[in-house]
Design a protein around this motif. Structure first.
Motif, mmCIF file in Angstrom:
data_model
loop_
_atom_site.group_PDB
_atom_site.id
_atom_site.type_symbol
_atom_site.label_atom_id
_atom_site.label_comp_id
_atom_site.label_asym_id
_atom_site.label_seq_id
_atom_site.Cartn_x
_atom_site.Cartn_y
_atom_site.Cartn_z
ATOM 1 N N THR A 1 -9.664 13.459 29.048
ATOM 2 C CA THR A 1 -10.810 14.279 29.435
ATOM 3 C C THR A 1 -10.338 15.567 30.114
ATOM 4 N N GLU B 1 0.235 13.385 24.347
ATOM 5 C CA GLU B 1 -0.659 12.223 24.505
ATOM 6 C C GLU B 1 0.040 10.968 23.973
ATOM 7 N N GLY C 1 -23.552 9.700 30.452
ATOM 8 C CA GLY C 1 -24.117 10.841 31.173
ATOM 9 C C GLY C 1 -23.127 11.408 32.158
HETATM 10 C C1 LIG Z 1 -16.040 2.379 31.326
HETATM 11 C C2 LIG Z 1 -16.197 3.721 31.972
HETATM 12 C C3 LIG Z 1 -17.442 4.311 32.050
HETATM 13 C C4 LIG Z 1 -17.600 5.554 32.651
HETATM 14 N N1 LIG Z 1 -18.843 6.129 32.654
HETATM 15 C C5 LIG Z 1 -18.993 7.378 33.146
HETATM 16 C C6 LIG Z 1 -20.241 8.044 33.026
HETATM 17 O O1 LIG Z 1 -21.210 7.536 32.451
HETATM 18 N N2 LIG Z 1 -20.333 9.294 33.550
HETATM 19 C C7 LIG Z 1 -19.278 9.915 34.172
HETATM 20 O O2 LIG Z 1 -19.452 11.048 34.645
HETATM 21 N N3 LIG Z 1 -18.077 9.319 34.266
HETATM 22 C C8 LIG Z 1 -17.902 8.074 33.756
HETATM 23 N N4 LIG Z 1 -16.683 7.466 33.821
HETATM 24 C C9 LIG Z 1 -15.559 8.181 34.456
HETATM 25 C C10 LIG Z 1 -14.922 9.213 33.542
HETATM 26 O O3 LIG Z 1 -14.882 8.722 32.245
HETATM 27 C C11 LIG Z 1 -13.520 9.509 34.035
HETATM 28 O O4 LIG Z 1 -13.581 9.888 35.390
HETATM 29 C C12 LIG Z 1 -12.838 10.633 33.248
HETATM 30 O O5 LIG Z 1 -13.031 10.467 31.861
HETATM 31 C C13 LIG Z 1 -11.355 10.642 33.580
HETATM 32 O O6 LIG Z 1 -10.680 11.626 32.832
HETATM 33 P P1 LIG Z 1 -9.081 11.718 32.869
HETATM 34 O O7 LIG Z 1 -8.717 12.861 32.009
HETATM 35 O O8 LIG Z 1 -8.614 11.681 34.264
HETATM 36 O O9 LIG Z 1 -8.577 10.355 32.228
HETATM 37 P P2 LIG Z 1 -8.691 9.861 30.709
HETATM 38 O O10 LIG Z 1 -9.826 10.502 30.004
HETATM 39 O O11 LIG Z 1 -8.681 8.381 30.741
HETATM 40 O O12 LIG Z 1 -7.377 10.421 30.033
HETATM 41 C C14 LIG Z 1 -6.089 9.983 30.365
HETATM 42 C C15 LIG Z 1 -5.221 10.168 29.135
HETATM 43 O O13 LIG Z 1 -3.848 10.087 29.495
HETATM 44 C C16 LIG Z 1 -3.159 9.412 28.467
HETATM 45 N N5 LIG Z 1 -1.913 8.907 29.044
HETATM 46 C C17 LIG Z 1 -1.765 7.953 30.008
HETATM 47 N N6 LIG Z 1 -0.467 7.765 30.281
HETATM 48 C C18 LIG Z 1 0.225 8.623 29.500
HETATM 49 C C19 LIG Z 1 1.613 8.894 29.325
HETATM 50 N N7 LIG Z 1 2.542 8.219 29.999
HETATM 51 N N8 LIG Z 1 1.981 9.864 28.445
HETATM 52 C C20 LIG Z 1 1.054 10.530 27.721
HETATM 53 N N9 LIG Z 1 -0.272 10.291 27.829
HETATM 54 C C21 LIG Z 1 -0.686 9.359 28.713
HETATM 55 C C22 LIG Z 1 -4.127 8.333 28.025
HETATM 56 O O14 LIG Z 1 -3.830 7.803 26.762
HETATM 57 C C23 LIG Z 1 -5.450 9.087 28.081
HETATM 58 O O15 LIG Z 1 -5.753 9.699 26.861
HETATM 59 C C24 LIG Z 1 -16.483 6.208 33.225
HETATM 60 C C25 LIG Z 1 -15.218 5.628 33.158
HETATM 61 C C26 LIG Z 1 -15.067 4.400 32.532
HETATM 62 C C27 LIG Z 1 -13.701 3.805 32.460
#
Ligand SMILES: Cc1cc2nc3c(=O)[nH]c(=O)nc-3n(C[C@H](O)[C@H](O)[C@H](O)COP(=O)(O)OP(=O)(O)OC[C@H]3O[C@@H](n4cnc5c(N)ncnc54)[C@H](O)[C@@H]3O)c2cc1C
Length: 580
Positions: free
Chosen positions: A24, A46, A62
């Motif tokens: 994200t 990734e 949402g």
């Molecule tokens: C079940 C669920 C429901 C949710 N519902 C909501 C909602 O309705 N509304 C809302 O606002 N928020 C919601 N959230 C929260 C929101 O989805 C997260 O806060 C947000 O998507 C996090 O983004 P991020 O980029 O930090 O992590 P992520 O989107 O999880 O991305 C992390 C990425 O890093 C990659 N990665 C990990 N380790 C490595 C590595 N060693 N090398 C290369 N790549 C790696 C992974 O494969 C992944 O693609 C929800 C979360 C979950 C789990």
């Protein structure tokens, strides 16, 4: 060649800005970095495939924390998040998010991601939090990842799928110099030199073991095994408030949210086995989780999400979202169990522990520019320390990180790193492939996570934590000396198991350091059951110093938005009095 056959190779590339994690925050960071300087090289690395990776891979119901003019102000939001976090917040970063997030919503809207609007065409925001109104439903939230991916292709971002980052490279003066990664299909290693690096690797979601016993049946995206936390730690970055665990109320055996955020605004609520509502507010916080836990302990459990009092048409509308958008498997799960919300409440339980700022507050310590304590290194999303960030926080702070990192890259040349660091990492990574016999990674991981549940799940008991540390050290020894990887896929798992062990050690260290109870259930210490503002109204920062784990106190920055004395404890007053 078989797809997972191990190839012992090493190559090197370079770029201006390297973004690790294409879930994200990562795509948004890469996009903004590239837009800031279209001539620069931006690489998005990734572990899985950016098209369908991360927490939003299937979609989202949402925005949980949208600060929309007319409904909320940045000041009000900053106040709410400060109170929800027992005051331990550097407000500047939260305030900056609150000021910027509306722009990002409009941008996401322009990407084709639709948000709920009322008959006047205004965003239709719903109230879930204790004080303000910030939840914006996404009726076609299943398209979010596709829409984002289209933008990446359009901006010609270089995407490297199936590369797992394992360690950061730093120069002798502590600046970031790049990262080392492993191809998850061939095991070939790739060194990426970069002027600036942005970590967007999500939560540490495979720390505890779900009560279902399934290793990948986690609440979090199961690919998020805490690699980002471990890499930041080994690079010398500070990590904040790791004792403030993530623990969520989830559907029993399904490990997804029951989703009071979606159903609550329609009139659903959390209830005990007497069908009685016992908490004022369904917004997730440590205090809310403590009331949930207390209800289970009191014999009034299980706890349920109650919808059966709602009109048939209302339930149908809720099902449209809950069974189609975020997790399409949910409808099948409920169907398999024969649960119809019209007649039966949804049984819930307490999730495994994890680290995640998205829902709580633990993460790599960052300022309002997403800068970590290592020059040139940034972090955004669930692994950075801005609390209660959620999806919109990942997008907004990813965008901040991307722009600032490109500015850094524009003003700095590549930092030099020691080739011996690459050689040492190559040896560590490949070690499990050199053994003929030993313990497979899934056994190391299972044992680690079972111990995490046995010893670290709150309430936290000092004696249990000390024993847990000893048991985890034994597993670490096994991992170091006896773990085997017979193909590239097992090698990925072996590396993940080591990140999980690092996170477990950090959870122990940080929890033992803070000698008080704070954040409700997230840091409930039976030996120090009271909140101690005199000694512990501070952040705790954990870092690696001279090869050792060290925790220190750090003052909370002066507030930008003042909090009145009578407002400070609002989140502590969650329980509905019996007879009320
Ligand atoms: C079940 C669920 C429901 C949710 N519902 C909501 C909602 O309705 N509304 C809302 O606002 N928020 C919601 N959230 C929260 C929101 O989805 C997260 O806060 C947000 O998507 C996090 O983004 P991020 O980029 O930090 O992590 P992520 O989107 O999880 O991305 C992390 C990425 O890093 C990659 N990665 C990990 N380790 C490595 C590595 N060693 N090398 C290369 N790549 C790696 C992974 O494969 C992944 O693609 C929800 C979360 C979950 C789990």
């Amino acid at each position: 060649m078989a797809i997972d056959e191990i190839v012992d190779g090493l190559s090197e590339v370079s770029c201006d800005v390297l973004v690790i994690g294409g879930g994200t925050a990562g795509p948004m960071a890469a996009l903004k970095a590239k837009l800031k300087n279209p001539k620069a090289n931006v690489v998005l690395l990734e572990k899985a495939n950016v098209k369908r990776s991360g927490a939003i891979s299937m979609g989202m119901d949402g925005l949980n924390n949208a600060v929309i003019p007319g409904y909320a102000t940045p000041e009000q939001y900053t106040k709410e998040i400060t109170i929800a976090n027992d005051g331990i917040v550097d407000q500047k970063a939260v305030y900056k998010y609150a000021q910027n997030c509306y722009k990002i919503i409009e941008e996401l809207d322009s990407f084709g991601i639709r948000f709920l609007k009322n008959e006047n065409g205004d965003y239709a925001v719903k109230k879930v939090h204790h004080i303000g109104t910030y939840v914006l439903p996404m009726p076609n939230g299943e398209t979010v990842k596709k829409a984002l991916y289209r933008q990446l292709r359009r901006a010609r971002i270089l995407i490297s799928n199936r590369y797992m980052a394992t360690r950061l490279l730093t120069s002798s003066d502590g600046r970031v110099a790049g990262a080392i990664s492993v191809n998850t299909r061939t095991a070939e290693m790739l060194v990426i030199k970069a002027k600036a690096v942005i970590l967007c690797m999500g939560a540490a979601g495979r720390l505890g073991l779900p009560t279902s016993g399934y290793m990948f049946g986690t609440y979090e995206n199961a690919a998020n095994s805490g690699d980002g936390y471990a890499m930041a730690y080994h690079a010398g970055a500070a990590l904040a408030n790791l004792e403030c665990f993530q623990i969520n109320p989830l559907i029993k055996d399904y490990n997804g949210p029951a989703c009071a955020y979606v159903a609550g605004p329609f009139g659903a609520y959390t209830a005990n086995n007497e069908d009685r509502r016992f908490i004022e507010c369904d917004y997730w916080s440590g205090q809310m989780m403590l009331e949930f836990f207390n209800e289970l302990q009191s014999g009034k459990g299980p706890v349920f999400l109650q919808l059966k009092h709602l009109h048939d048409k209302t339930i149908e509308e809720i099902e449209q979202t809950l069974h189609k958008v975020e997790r399409p498997t949910r409808g099948l799960f409920q169907q398999g169990r024969g649960v119809d919300y019209r007649h039966e409440s949804i049984e819930m339980h307490i999730s495994e522990i994890g680290f995640c700022s998205g829902h709580s507050a633990s993460g790599v310590f960052v300022d309002e520019f997403a800068r970590t304590t290592v020059p040139g290194l940034y972090a955004a999303g669930d692994m950075a320390s801005v609390p209660h960030n959620y999806m919109l926080g990942a997008f907004t702070n990813g965008s901040v990180a991307g722009a600032d990192a490109m500015e850094f890259a524009d003003n700095h040349d590549f930092a030099a790193f020691d080739a011996a660091d690459v050689a040492a990492e190559r040896e560590r990574v490949m070690a499990p492939t050199k053994r003929q016999d030993g313990i497979p990674p899934n056994q190391i991981e299972y044992k680690t996570r079972r111990l995490v549940n046995d010893y670290l799940q709150p309430p936290k008991v000092t004696r249990k934590y000390e024993l847990g540390a000893r048991r985890l050290a034994e597993v670490r020894q096994d991992a170091k000396e006896r773990m085997i990887a017979r193909n590239a896929h097992e090698l990925l798992r072996a590396l993940e198991a080591q990140s999980i062990l690092d996170c477990a050690d950090m959870a122990v260290h940080a929890s033992l350091y803070r000698q008080e109870s704070r954040w409700g259930l997230y840091h409930l210490r039976t030996d120090y059951p009271e909140k101690d503002n005199e000694n512990w109204f501070c952040h705790t920062l954990l870092s690696k110093q001279n090869g050792h784990m060290v925790s220190e106190k750090r003052e909370v920055e002066p507030y930008v938005v003042p909090i009145a004395d009578e407002e400070k404890d609002l989140y502590d007053k969650q329980r509905i009095a019996v007879g009320a």
